[in-house]
Every structure is written in structure tokens, then in C-alpha cells.
Design a protein around this motif. Sequence first.
Motif, PDB file in Angstrom:
ATOM      1  N   ARG A 169      -6.929  -3.208  10.534  1.00 12.63           N
ATOM      2  CA  ARG A 169      -6.190  -3.095   9.740  1.00 12.63           C
ATOM      3  C   ARG A 169      -6.174  -1.691   9.791  1.00 12.63           C
ATOM      4  O   ARG A 169      -8.074  -1.298   9.191  1.00 12.63           O
ATOM      5  CB  ARG A 169      -5.808  -3.802   7.969  1.00 12.63           C
ATOM      6  CG  ARG A 169      -5.021  -4.547   7.935  1.00 12.63           C
ATOM      7  CD  ARG A 169      -4.692  -5.445   6.629  1.00 12.63           C
ATOM      8  NE  ARG A 169      -5.466  -4.842   5.456  1.00 12.63           N
ATOM      9  CZ  ARG A 169      -4.988  -4.574   4.783  1.00 12.63           C
ATOM     10  NH1 ARG A 169      -3.102  -5.630   4.255  1.00 12.63           N
ATOM     11  NH2 ARG A 169      -5.030  -4.483   3.252  1.00 12.63           N
ATOM     12  N   VAL A 170      -6.114   0.071   9.843  1.00  8.72           N
ATOM     13  CA  VAL A 170      -6.807   0.785   9.663  1.00  8.72           C
ATOM     14  C   VAL A 170      -4.943   1.046   8.660  1.00  8.72           C
ATOM     15  O   VAL A 170      -3.992   1.525   8.897  1.00  8.72           O
ATOM     16  CB  VAL A 170      -6.025   1.947  11.154  1.00  8.72           C
ATOM     17  CG1 VAL A 170      -6.227   3.101  10.629  1.00  8.72           C
ATOM     18  CG2 VAL A 170      -7.213   1.712  11.871  1.00  8.72           C
ATOM     19  N   LEU A 171      -5.281   1.597   6.999  1.00  4.64           N
ATOM     20  CA  LEU A 171      -4.865   2.109   6.574  1.00  4.64           C
ATOM     21  C   LEU A 171      -3.991   3.557   7.081  1.00  4.64           C
ATOM     22  O   LEU A 171      -4.990   5.127   7.154  1.00  4.64           O
ATOM     23  CB  LEU A 171      -5.403   3.180   5.158  1.00  4.64           C
ATOM     24  CG  LEU A 171      -4.627   3.922   4.322  1.00  4.64           C
ATOM     25  CD1 LEU A 171      -3.514   2.804   3.417  1.00  4.64           C
ATOM     26  CD2 LEU A 171      -5.713   4.005   2.944  1.00  4.64           C
ATOM     27  N   LEU A 172      -2.790   3.799   7.023  1.00 11.88           N
ATOM     28  CA  LEU A 172      -2.170   5.647   7.556  1.00 11.88           C
ATOM     29  C   LEU A 172      -1.579   6.279   6.654  1.00 11.88           C
ATOM     30  O   LEU A 172      -1.463   7.881   6.759  1.00 11.88           O
ATOM     31  CB  LEU A 172      -1.040   4.629   8.644  1.00 11.88           C
ATOM     32  CG  LEU A 172      -1.186   3.778  10.064  1.00 11.88           C
ATOM     33  CD1 LEU A 172      -0.219   3.618  10.843  1.00 11.88           C
ATOM     34  CD2 LEU A 172      -2.619   4.817  10.505  1.00 11.88           C
ATOM     35  N   LYS A 173      -1.269   5.666   5.475  1.00  8.86           N
ATOM     36  CA  LYS A 173      -1.002   6.409   4.239  1.00  8.86           C
ATOM     37  C   LYS A 173      -0.967   5.432   2.705  1.00  8.86           C
ATOM     38  O   LYS A 173      -0.442   4.332   3.690  1.00  8.86           O
ATOM     39  CB  LYS A 173       1.243   6.654   5.041  1.00  8.86           C
ATOM     40  CG  LYS A 173       1.453   7.627   3.996  1.00  8.86           C
ATOM     41  CD  LYS A 173       3.109   8.810   4.214  1.00  8.86           C
ATOM     42  CE  LYS A 173       3.114   9.785   3.379  1.00  8.86           C
ATOM     43  NZ  LYS A 173       4.400  10.028   3.773  1.00  8.86           N
ATOM     44  N   GLU A 174      -0.873   6.120   2.013  1.00 12.32           N
ATOM     45  CA  GLU A 174      -0.896   5.504   0.539  1.00 12.32           C
ATOM     46  C   GLU A 174       1.019   6.386   0.075  1.00 12.32           C
ATOM     47  O   GLU A 174       0.797   7.935  -0.014  1.00 12.32           O
ATOM     48  CB  GLU A 174      -1.999   5.738  -0.356  1.00 12.32           C
ATOM     49  CG  GLU A 174      -2.969   5.158   0.342  1.00 12.32           C
ATOM     50  CD  GLU A 174      -3.875   4.451  -0.366  1.00 12.32           C
ATOM     51  OE1 GLU A 174      -4.628   3.303  -0.714  1.00 12.32           O
ATOM     52  OE2 GLU A 174      -4.999   5.388  -0.288  1.00 12.32           O
ATOM     53  N   ASP A 175       1.436   6.501  -1.057  1.00  8.11           N
ATOM     54  CA  ASP A 175       2.761   6.435  -1.516  1.00  8.11           C
ATOM     55  C   ASP A 175       2.666   6.163  -2.975  1.00  8.11           C
ATOM     56  O   ASP A 175       2.493   4.898  -3.135  1.00  8.11           O
ATOM     57  CB  ASP A 175       4.145   6.918  -0.961  1.00  8.11           C
ATOM     58  CG  ASP A 175       4.528   7.966  -1.608  1.00  8.11           C
ATOM     59  OD1 ASP A 175       4.137   8.994  -2.318  1.00  8.11           O
ATOM     60  OD2 ASP A 175       5.389   8.584  -0.486  1.00  8.11           O
ATOM     61  N   VAL A 176       3.686   6.730  -3.445  1.00  5.39           N
ATOM     62  CA  VAL A 176       4.401   5.703  -5.109  1.00  5.39           C
ATOM     63  C   VAL A 176       5.616   5.728  -5.123  1.00  5.39           C
ATOM     64  O   VAL A 176       5.682   7.330  -5.007  1.00  5.39           O
ATOM     65  CB  VAL A 176       3.315   6.660  -6.224  1.00  5.39           C
ATOM     66  CG1 VAL A 176       4.383   5.961  -7.530  1.00  5.39           C
ATOM     67  CG2 VAL A 176       2.168   6.064  -5.714  1.00  5.39           C
TER      68      VAL A 176
END
Length: 117
Positions: free
Chosen positions: A32-39
Motif C-alpha cells: 500500500r502507498v498512501l496517496l492522500k489523507e483528509d477529514v
Amino acid sequence: MGKLSTHVLDTTAGKPGAGVKVALYEIQPAGRVLLKEDVTNADGRCAAPLLEGGTMRAGRYELVFGAGDYFAAQGAALPSPRFIDEVTIAFGIADPAQNYHVPLVVSPWAYSTYRGS
């Protein structure tokens, strides 16, 4: 070009899930490769598409929602360990020219999703 979007609906309270942490991963051969985090905002949505334009590619992805933390912050009576904690939705994008909307309909005891547009 298409785009990827999401939103969270809290079926316990009958309202949008505001303040839910969302992480988007691309599933690659090495992991897995993290592309984006948001709320999520007050409407239960991320303010901008998670993918669009050149970042919208065919492939396998996962959305991970911090549902357990959200319900704890709402004051819900939760067991320990939580029955629903992090919700992971694994999905594929076959045609990056299309819109993919992947909502989460959730309570502390169940969740569902569907492909919207």
C-alpha cells in the motif's frame, strides 16, 4: 477526466459524518502507498476530489475511514474493543475517465457502500 470522491453518512444520528479521517491508498505490487489523507467537512464530504486529472489512474485502491474515532467523539457508547473501528473499502478503478464516488454509510454496528457517480 474523471474523479474520485467520497462522503460519510452517520445512520445512527441520521446526518453527515463530519470530522471523519479518511486515508486513500493505492495498492501496488510492493504494498500500500498512501496517496492522500483528509477529514470530512460539515456535509460529510472531503472538500476536494481525492483523485482527479493526472492522479486519476486505473488500478486498485483502498479508502480507510476512522469510523470508530468518529463515533467515540460523538459520545456513542462503544464496546472495547470497538466492533466497527477502521473501515477499509477496497475497490478498483477500471476507467479513469469516469467519476467514482465511494460513500460510506455507517453506524457503530454496520456499514455499507456503493459506487455512485
